[in-house]
Motif scaffolding. Structure first.
Motif, PDB file in Angstrom:
ATOM      1  N   GLU A 181       0.859  -1.324  -0.009  1.00  0.00           N
ATOM      2  CA  GLU A 181       0.150  -0.005   0.043  1.00  0.00           C
ATOM      3  C   GLU A 181       1.034   1.248  -0.086  1.00  0.00           C
ATOM      4  O   GLU A 181       2.083   1.238  -0.083  1.00  0.00           O
ATOM      5  N   TYR A 182       0.230   2.367  -0.203  1.00  0.00           N
ATOM      6  CA  TYR A 182       0.743   3.741  -0.262  1.00  0.00           C
ATOM      7  C   TYR A 182       1.970   3.824   1.042  1.00  0.00           C
ATOM      8  O   TYR A 182       1.145   3.930   2.263  1.00  0.00           O
ATOM      9  N   LEU A 183       3.248   4.247   0.990  1.00  0.00           N
ATOM     10  CA  LEU A 183       3.857   4.135   2.115  1.00  0.00           C
ATOM     11  C   LEU A 183       3.769   2.917   3.107  1.00  0.00           C
ATOM     12  O   LEU A 183       4.857   2.960   3.678  1.00  0.00           O
ATOM     13  N   GLY A 184       3.755   1.636   2.561  1.00  0.00           N
ATOM     14  CA  GLY A 184       3.849   0.558   2.885  1.00  0.00           C
ATOM     15  C   GLY A 184       5.306   0.096   3.157  1.00  0.00           C
ATOM     16  O   GLY A 184       5.558  -0.561   3.932  1.00  0.00           O
ATOM     17  N   ASP A 185       5.982   0.286   1.961  1.00  0.00           N
ATOM     18  CA  ASP A 185       7.114  -0.188   1.765  1.00  0.00           C
ATOM     19  C   ASP A 185       8.289   0.572   2.408  1.00  0.00           C
ATOM     20  O   ASP A 185       9.381   0.147   2.716  1.00  0.00           O
ATOM     21  N   THR A 186       7.745   1.639   3.375  1.00  0.00           N
ATOM     22  CA  THR A 186       8.711   2.638   4.186  1.00  0.00           C
ATOM     23  C   THR A 186       8.012   2.469   5.543  1.00  0.00           C
ATOM     24  O   THR A 186       8.688   1.893   6.373  1.00  0.00           O
ATOM     25  N   VAL A 187       6.962   3.171   5.760  1.00  0.00           N
ATOM     26  CA  VAL A 187       6.213   3.082   7.300  1.00  0.00           C
ATOM     27  C   VAL A 187       5.949   1.685   7.619  1.00  0.00           C
ATOM     28  O   VAL A 187       6.427   1.421   8.801  1.00  0.00           O
ATOM     29  N   GLU A 188       5.160   1.066   7.054  1.00  0.00           N
ATOM     30  CA  GLU A 188       4.614  -0.181   7.469  1.00  0.00           C
ATOM     31  C   GLU A 188       5.651  -1.095   7.439  1.00  0.00           C
ATOM     32  O   GLU A 188       5.512  -2.015   8.302  1.00  0.00           O
ATOM     33  N   ALA A 189       6.699  -1.280   6.581  1.00  0.00           N
ATOM     34  CA  ALA A 189       7.706  -1.940   6.406  1.00  0.00           C
ATOM     35  C   ALA A 189       8.615  -2.010   7.744  1.00  0.00           C
ATOM     36  O   ALA A 189       9.141  -2.963   8.226  1.00  0.00           O
ATOM     37  N   LEU A 190       8.869  -0.795   8.329  1.00  0.00           N
ATOM     38  CA  LEU A 190       9.610  -0.683   9.466  1.00  0.00           C
ATOM     39  C   LEU A 190       8.690  -1.234  10.825  1.00  0.00           C
ATOM     40  O   LEU A 190       9.388  -1.983  11.490  1.00  0.00           O
ATOM     41  N   VAL A 191       7.248  -1.176  11.010  1.00  0.00           N
ATOM     42  CA  VAL A 191       6.651  -1.523  11.843  1.00  0.00           C
ATOM     43  C   VAL A 191       6.552  -2.977  11.710  1.00  0.00           C
ATOM     44  O   VAL A 191       6.828  -4.046  12.809  1.00  0.00           O
ATOM     45  N   LEU A 192       6.531  -3.705  10.638  1.00  0.00           N
ATOM     46  CA  LEU A 192       6.321  -5.042  10.197  1.00  0.00           C
ATOM     47  C   LEU A 192       7.698  -5.605  10.894  1.00  0.00           C
ATOM     48  O   LEU A 192       7.694  -6.940  11.406  1.00  0.00           O
ATOM     49  N   ALA A 193       8.748  -5.149  10.417  1.00  0.00           N
ATOM     50  CA  ALA A 193      10.101  -5.645  10.945  1.00  0.00           C
ATOM     51  C   ALA A 193      10.370  -5.523  12.518  1.00  0.00           C
ATOM     52  O   ALA A 193      10.766  -6.460  12.990  1.00  0.00           O
TER      53      ALA A 193
END
Length: 255
Positions: A181-193
């Protein structure tokens, strides 16, 4: 579909998500080859309708073609899946538009080696270079950095940076579950990690204006960016934490 050069090793793979980047891509690939001759390279043509894939093939690199535009997150998921399948130890995401300086890849690798981090973010606002943003985008980035520094238990100053290095654990995670999703590759990826107990760090890098093509954002969209960034952060923080991740983070924090 994949074609082009076969992997020469299983060390570092540089993945370039590219949507209609035929103009900038040749120069970026030439710079990358000069800066990191030992690295393998894969260009993910993200539903491009120009000559992006042809340009990449002409440069002799691996090409992954997506049938339609899936955004950076979808393109990078394909790149991580390829890296996991081929057994690469590290993946670096590099923009195809020339904003990321390939000579800075060494800073990401050095940080990963020095800290044992699973994910290293190339940070524009960490004391190197003069990259600036203003207005609502600046406010959004400061808010995101403040919240995500707490989530990842480390200081992050550039949480929307797409210039990053992933180690084996991050590659395995992102190959099967990477936000599109939008900003998922940055913001959400960090939370996921963080939710999966991965160690996140940042490295100061210098970035440049894009070398060609069409920018994703412009000043008129700054307020929209702020609202969408907040939504992306809310969505990311509502994802469930993986079992055992909190204990892993506590162990890392105690080192």
């Amino acid at each position: 579909m994949a074609d082009g050069a076969a992997p020469s090793g299983r060390g570092l793979l540089v993945v370039l998500p590219a949507w209609n980047e035929e103009e900038a891509l040749p120069g970026v690939l030439a710079e990358l080859r000069a800066a990191m001759p030992e690295a393998d390279v894969a260009v993910v043509s993200d539903g491009s309708v120009d000559r992006t894939a042809d340009v990449a093939r002409a440069a002799g690199v691996r090409v992954l073609e997506l049938p339609f535009n899936m955004g950076v997150g979808g393109a990078m998921r394909a790149g991580y899946a390829y890296a996991a399948r081929k057994g690469y130890a590290r993946v670096v995401q590099l923009d195809a538009d020339g904003q990321h300086d390939p000579t800075e890849i060494g800073a990401l690798v050095a940080t990963a080696e020095a800290t044992g981090a699973d994910l290293v973010i190339g940070a524009r606002f960490a004391g190197k270079g003069d990259y600036e943003v203003r207005g609502p985008r600046k406010w959004a980035m400061k808010l995101l950095s403040s919240v995500l520094s707490r989530v990842t238990r480390t200081t992050l100053t550039d949480t929307t940076s797409g210039f990053k290095l992933a180690g084996p654990r991050a590659i395995e995670l992102f190959a099967r579950d990477y936000p599109a999703e939008y900003l998922g590759d940055t913001v959400e990826a960090l939370v996921l990690a963080a939710r999966h107990g991965l160690v996140v760090r940042q490295a100061a890098v210098e970035m440049r204006p894009r070398a060609g093509g069409t920018p994703s954002h412009n000043p008129a969209k700054a307020a929209l960016f702020l609202m969408r960034a907040l939504v992306a952060l809310f969505v990311a923080l509502t994802r469930p934490r993986a079992a055992g991740a909190e204990a892993t983070q506590d162990q890392e924090a105690g080192r």
